[in-house]
Design a protein around this motif. Structure first.
Motif, PDB file in Angstrom:
ATOM      1  N   ARG A   1      37.566  55.433  57.133  1.00 36.61           N
ATOM      2  CA  ARG A   1      36.120  55.309  57.288  1.00 36.61           C
ATOM      3  C   ARG A   1      35.541  56.178  58.052  1.00 36.61           C
ATOM      4  NH1 ARG A   1      35.356  49.426  56.235  1.00 36.61           N
ATOM      5  NH2 ARG A   1      33.307  50.091  56.181  1.00 36.61           N
ATOM      6  N   ILE A   2      35.783  57.456  57.943  1.00 38.44           N
ATOM      7  CA  ILE A   2      35.352  58.386  59.028  1.00 38.44           C
ATOM      8  C   ILE A   2      34.026  58.791  58.373  1.00 38.44           C
ATOM      9  CG2 ILE A   2      36.334  60.248  57.733  1.00 38.44           C
ATOM     10  CD1 ILE A   2      35.319  60.209  61.436  1.00 38.44           C
ATOM     11  N   GLU A   3      33.866  58.794  57.061  1.00 45.58           N
ATOM     12  CA  GLU A   3      32.416  59.085  56.587  1.00 45.58           C
ATOM     13  C   GLU A   3      31.421  57.853  57.219  1.00 45.58           C
ATOM     14  OE1 GLU A   3      32.553  59.780  52.325  1.00 45.58           O
ATOM     15  OE2 GLU A   3      33.632  61.398  52.590  1.00 45.58           O
ATOM     16  N   ARG A   4      31.539  56.648  56.944  1.00 49.87           N
ATOM     17  CA  ARG A   4      30.918  55.734  57.488  1.00 49.87           C
ATOM     18  C   ARG A   4      30.577  55.603  58.731  1.00 49.87           C
ATOM     19  NH1 ARG A   4      27.204  53.589  55.178  1.00 49.87           N
ATOM     20  NH2 ARG A   4      28.543  53.241  53.393  1.00 49.87           N
ATOM     21  N   ILE A   5      31.437  55.838  59.718  1.00 48.55           N
ATOM     22  CA  ILE A   5      31.375  56.105  61.159  1.00 48.55           C
ATOM     23  C   ILE A   5      30.439  57.267  61.563  1.00 48.55           C
ATOM     24  CG2 ILE A   5      32.468  56.679  63.333  1.00 48.55           C
ATOM     25  CD1 ILE A   5      35.149  55.018  62.204  1.00 48.55           C
ATOM     26  N   GLU A   6      30.444  58.339  60.862  1.00 44.41           N
ATOM     27  CA  GLU A   6      29.690  59.467  61.056  1.00 44.41           C
ATOM     28  C   GLU A   6      28.063  59.045  60.642  1.00 44.41           C
ATOM     29  OE1 GLU A   6      31.821  63.688  60.599  1.00 44.41           O
ATOM     30  OE2 GLU A   6      32.016  62.646  58.782  1.00 44.41           O
ATOM     31  N   LYS A   7      27.887  58.571  59.460  1.00 41.90           N
ATOM     32  CA  LYS A   7      26.816  58.037  59.013  1.00 41.90           C
ATOM     33  C   LYS A   7      25.906  57.169  59.952  1.00 41.90           C
ATOM     34  CE  LYS A   7      27.301  58.577  53.981  1.00 41.90           C
ATOM     35  NZ  LYS A   7      27.435  57.812  52.617  1.00 41.90           N
ATOM     36  N   VAL A   8      26.788  56.183  60.542  1.00 44.10           N
ATOM     37  CA  VAL A   8      26.267  55.238  61.551  1.00 44.10           C
ATOM     38  C   VAL A   8      25.737  56.015  62.756  1.00 44.10           C
ATOM     39  CG1 VAL A   8      26.698  53.144  63.032  1.00 44.10           C
ATOM     40  CG2 VAL A   8      27.236  52.956  60.686  1.00 44.10           C
ATOM     41  N   PHE A   9      26.820  57.038  63.453  1.00 45.92           N
ATOM     42  CA  PHE A   9      26.400  57.261  64.538  1.00 45.92           C
ATOM     43  C   PHE A   9      25.150  58.500  64.492  1.00 45.92           C
ATOM     44  CE2 PHE A   9      30.946  56.669  66.626  1.00 45.92           C
ATOM     45  CZ  PHE A   9      30.603  55.324  66.696  1.00 45.92           C
ATOM     46  N   THR A  10      25.155  58.954  63.236  1.00 42.56           N
ATOM     47  CA  THR A  10      24.154  60.009  62.986  1.00 42.56           C
ATOM     48  C   THR A  10      22.689  59.363  63.050  1.00 42.56           C
ATOM     49  OG1 THR A  10      25.505  61.449  61.970  1.00 42.56           O
ATOM     50  CG2 THR A  10      23.159  61.732  61.314  1.00 42.56           C
ATOM     51  N   ARG A  11      22.661  58.193  62.327  1.00 42.23           N
ATOM     52  CA  ARG A  11      21.425  57.411  61.844  1.00 42.23           C
ATOM     53  C   ARG A  11      20.853  56.716  62.966  1.00 42.23           C
ATOM     54  NH1 ARG A  11      23.220  54.737  55.935  1.00 42.23           N
ATOM     55  NH2 ARG A  11      23.098  56.707  54.936  1.00 42.23           N
ATOM     56  N   THR A  12      21.722  56.396  63.985  1.00 43.85           N
ATOM     57  CA  THR A  12      21.416  55.474  65.257  1.00 43.85           C
ATOM     58  C   THR A  12      20.907  56.772  66.391  1.00 43.85           C
ATOM     59  OG1 THR A  12      23.791  55.551  65.792  1.00 43.85           O
ATOM     60  CG2 THR A  12      22.682  53.526  64.697  1.00 43.85           C
ATOM     61  N   GLY A  13      21.557  57.911  66.054  1.00 40.60           N
ATOM     62  CA  GLY A  13      21.111  58.882  67.230  1.00 40.60           C
ATOM     63  C   GLY A  13      22.401  59.044  68.188  1.00 40.60           C
ATOM     64  N   PHE A  14      23.331  58.228  67.951  1.00 37.73           N
ATOM     65  CA  PHE A  14      24.382  58.246  68.916  1.00 37.73           C
ATOM     66  C   PHE A  14      25.090  59.591  69.344  1.00 37.73           C
ATOM     67  CE2 PHE A  14      28.909  57.903  70.054  1.00 37.73           C
ATOM     68  CZ  PHE A  14      29.117  56.665  71.028  1.00 37.73           C
ATOM     69  N   PHE A  15      25.531  60.283  68.197  1.00 37.93           N
ATOM     70  CA  PHE A  15      25.785  61.537  68.316  1.00 37.93           C
ATOM     71  C   PHE A  15      25.078  62.377  69.141  1.00 37.93           C
ATOM     72  CE2 PHE A  15      28.445  61.558  64.143  1.00 37.93           C
ATOM     73  CZ  PHE A  15      29.914  61.258  65.126  1.00 37.93           C
ATOM     74  N   GLU A  16      23.719  62.579  68.840  1.00 39.91           N
ATOM     75  CA  GLU A  16      22.680  63.264  69.530  1.00 39.91           C
ATOM     76  C   GLU A  16      22.608  63.021  70.994  1.00 39.91           C
ATOM     77  OE1 GLU A  16      20.660  65.725  68.515  1.00 39.91           O
ATOM     78  OE2 GLU A  16      21.925  65.796  66.930  1.00 39.91           O
ATOM     79  N   TYR A  17      22.810  61.470  71.427  1.00 37.82           N
ATOM     80  CA  TYR A  17      22.863  61.360  72.593  1.00 37.82           C
ATOM     81  C   TYR A  17      23.920  61.874  73.540  1.00 37.82           C
ATOM     82  CZ  TYR A  17      23.512  58.374  76.946  1.00 37.82           C
ATOM     83  OH  TYR A  17      23.808  57.899  78.211  1.00 37.82           O
ATOM     84  N   VAL A  18      25.261  61.620  72.909  1.00 34.39           N
ATOM     85  CA  VAL A  18      26.253  62.148  73.521  1.00 34.39           C
ATOM     86  C   VAL A  18      26.386  63.342  73.828  1.00 34.39           C
ATOM     87  CG1 VAL A  18      27.735  60.247  73.204  1.00 34.39           C
ATOM     88  CG2 VAL A  18      27.688  61.982  71.610  1.00 34.39           C
ATOM     89  N   LYS A  19      25.770  64.198  73.062  1.00 29.63           N
ATOM     90  CA  LYS A  19      25.603  65.748  73.297  1.00 29.63           C
ATOM     91  C   LYS A  19      24.844  65.938  74.555  1.00 29.63           C
ATOM     92  CE  LYS A  19      25.106  67.329  68.787  1.00 29.63           C
ATOM     93  NZ  LYS A  19      24.255  67.883  67.563  1.00 29.63           N
ATOM     94  N   THR A  20      24.176  64.889  75.269  1.00 27.85           N
ATOM     95  CA  THR A  20      23.348  65.417  76.507  1.00 27.85           C
ATOM     96  C   THR A  20      24.041  64.845  77.780  1.00 27.85           C
ATOM     97  OG1 THR A  20      22.194  63.030  76.658  1.00 27.85           O
ATOM     98  CG2 THR A  20      21.430  64.824  75.143  1.00 27.85           C
ATOM     99  N   ILE A  21      25.227  64.099  77.690  1.00 32.56           N
ATOM    100  CA  ILE A  21      25.788  63.544  79.164  1.00 32.56           C
ATOM    101  C   ILE A  21      26.860  64.224  79.738  1.00 32.56           C
ATOM    102  CG2 ILE A  21      24.873  61.167  78.297  1.00 32.56           C
ATOM    103  CD1 ILE A  21      27.758  60.489  77.340  1.00 32.56           C
ATOM    104  N   GLY A  22      27.279  65.354  79.011  1.00 26.07           N
ATOM    105  CA  GLY A  22      28.343  66.269  79.609  1.00 26.07           C
ATOM    106  C   GLY A  22      29.726  65.579  79.599  1.00 26.07           C
ATOM    107  N   LEU A  23      29.831  65.066  78.530  1.00 21.47           N
ATOM    108  CA  LEU A  23      31.747  64.770  78.324  1.00 21.47           C
ATOM    109  C   LEU A  23      32.298  65.883  78.328  1.00 21.47           C
ATOM    110  CD1 LEU A  23      31.001  61.944  75.715  1.00 21.47           C
ATOM    111  CD2 LEU A  23      31.223  61.772  77.706  1.00 21.47           C
ATOM    112  N   GLN A  24      33.492  65.733  78.998  1.00 19.70           N
ATOM    113  CA  GLN A  24      34.335  66.818  79.281  1.00 19.70           C
ATOM    114  C   GLN A  24      35.703  66.796  78.476  1.00 19.70           C
ATOM    115  OE1 GLN A  24      34.008  69.147  81.906  1.00 19.70           O
ATOM    116  NE2 GLN A  24      32.090  68.221  81.805  1.00 19.70           N
ATOM    117  N   LYS A  25      35.952  67.781  77.770  1.00 23.80           N
ATOM    118  CA  LYS A  25      37.087  67.790  76.712  1.00 23.80           C
ATOM    119  C   LYS A  25      38.255  67.605  77.624  1.00 23.80           C
ATOM    120  CE  LYS A  25      39.138  71.613  73.679  1.00 23.80           C
ATOM    121  NZ  LYS A  25      39.121  72.883  73.283  1.00 23.80           N
TER     122      LYS A  25
END
Length: 350
Positions: free
Chosen positions: A281-305
């Motif tokens: 289900r990776i494609e579905r998860i990617e679509k939801v996180f892209t459409r909602t702006g989830f991915f864009e938000y987590v880019k801004t919060i400094g998560l540490q690898k």
């Protein structure tokens, strides 16, 4: 041989709609309550106390603002300092909802959940996250007697709280796959009805338009789906329908990171990682996180690898009685490789 039927407690009150906090008298008069303890966090006390008092005019109520630093001992002390009451009502974010559930559990009283944000499914579940001996721990609590969600309040929650709810809900997909894997390994056993409810919850949400986080249809579907996920844990008797390897990563992050993020945000990122590990289900998860702006938000919060690498490595120790994909050495190594190599994660991690 007689038929075996499982008796499952489910909420007697479920109200999700605009303005429902102004209709509490009408809702509560259908139920046998005459007195209540109403618990607030700092924000809900300052913004909603008057509304709740006015709307619950026929009940004898005591309003209490709880500190957000209480551990389990402080909660028990608070629980038994209150005068007699018929029902516990908690109004606010996840922490005060958890406090209310545990106080109701301790006092053997019904519990009403009135969340002010959809940041996770805790407002509907039968357990809560509390500090026990200095460590955040999942403990049994009270299945809500009622769940009341006012969309007029929810839509004013900051976007990050709504995105956290999206992350927590989408984790059902990886959690259910972990549950299947566990059963194949002979460790756990799937409850078919709980599995179905959790899966239906997330699949229903996935079909919702996602171009506006404050849209009432979107919010109602998110809250309804989180509610179904929470109830699935009541049916299964454990958290497996909504919590798997992705939650182990988040729990690990909470113990090692100096600046841990909201639960649903961490779980969402971990869900993306584990979907790639599971190849499910990776494609579905990617679509939801892209459409909602989830991915864009987590880019801004400094998560540490480095934090995620450590969290993945230690995750099997969080729940050694489970057997998720991360409990398998090969899949755990694959998760570490994904964190190191995935292009999308490179944009997210510092």
């Amino acid at each position: 041989m007689s038929d075996s039927v499982t008796n499952v407690p489910i909420p007697s009150i479920l109200e999700i709609g605009s303005g429902v906090t102004t209709q509490l008298d009408t809702i509560f008069k259908k139920h046998p309550f005459s007195s209540a303890i109403v618990l607030f966090d700092t924000f809900s006390y300052s913004t909603l106390k008057t509304t709740i008092e006015t709307s619950l005019s026929y009940l004898s109520i005591e309003c209490v603002m709880l500190e957000d630093t209480l551990d389990i001992h402080g909660l028990i002390s608070s629980a038994f300092s209150f005068p007699p009451f018929d029902v516990v009502i908690a109004v606010g974010g996840g922490k005060v909802i958890d406090y209310g559930k545990y106080i109701a559990f301790s006092r053997r009283s019904p519990f009403i959940s009135i969340p002010t944000s959809p940041s996770n499914d805790g407002f509907a579940s039968s357990n809560c996250s509390l500090i026990v001996d200095g460590k955040k721990t999942t403990v049994p609590a009270k299945v809500p007697y009622g769940i009341i969600v006012d969309l007029d309040i929810i839509k004013h929650a900051p976007d990050r709280f709504i995105l956290a709810g999206v992350g927590d809900l989408m984790s059902n997909l990886t959690a259910l796959y972990d549950w299947e894997y566990e059963e194949k390994k002979g460790i756990g056993s799937i409850n078919a009805f709980a599995y179905m409810l959790s899966k239906k919850a997330v699949n229903s949400f996935i079909r919702t338009p996602m171009d506006d986080l404050k849209n009432e249809v979107f919010l109602k579907e998110l809250v309804s789906s989180l509610t179904m996920g929470g109830i699935s844990t009541v049916i299964s008797g454990n958290s497996a329908p909504i919590s798997g390897s992705e939650h182990l990563i988040s729990h690990s992050l909470e113990s090692i990171s100096e600046t841990s993020q909201m639960h649903g945000i961490q779980v969402g990122v971990a869900t993306y990682i584990m979907a790639k590990v599971q190849e499910h289900r990776i494609e579905r998860i990617e679509k939801v996180f892209t459409r909602t702006g989830f991915f864009e938000y987590v880019k801004t919060i400094g998560l540490q690898k480095a934090d995620f690498i450590e969290a993945i490595s230690m995750s099997p120790s969080i729940k050694p009685n489970r057997y998720t994909y991360l409990h398998d050495d090969d899949y755990r190594q694959r998760a570490l490789e994904i964190v190191d190599e995935d292009e999308r994660l490179r944009d997210i991690f510092s």
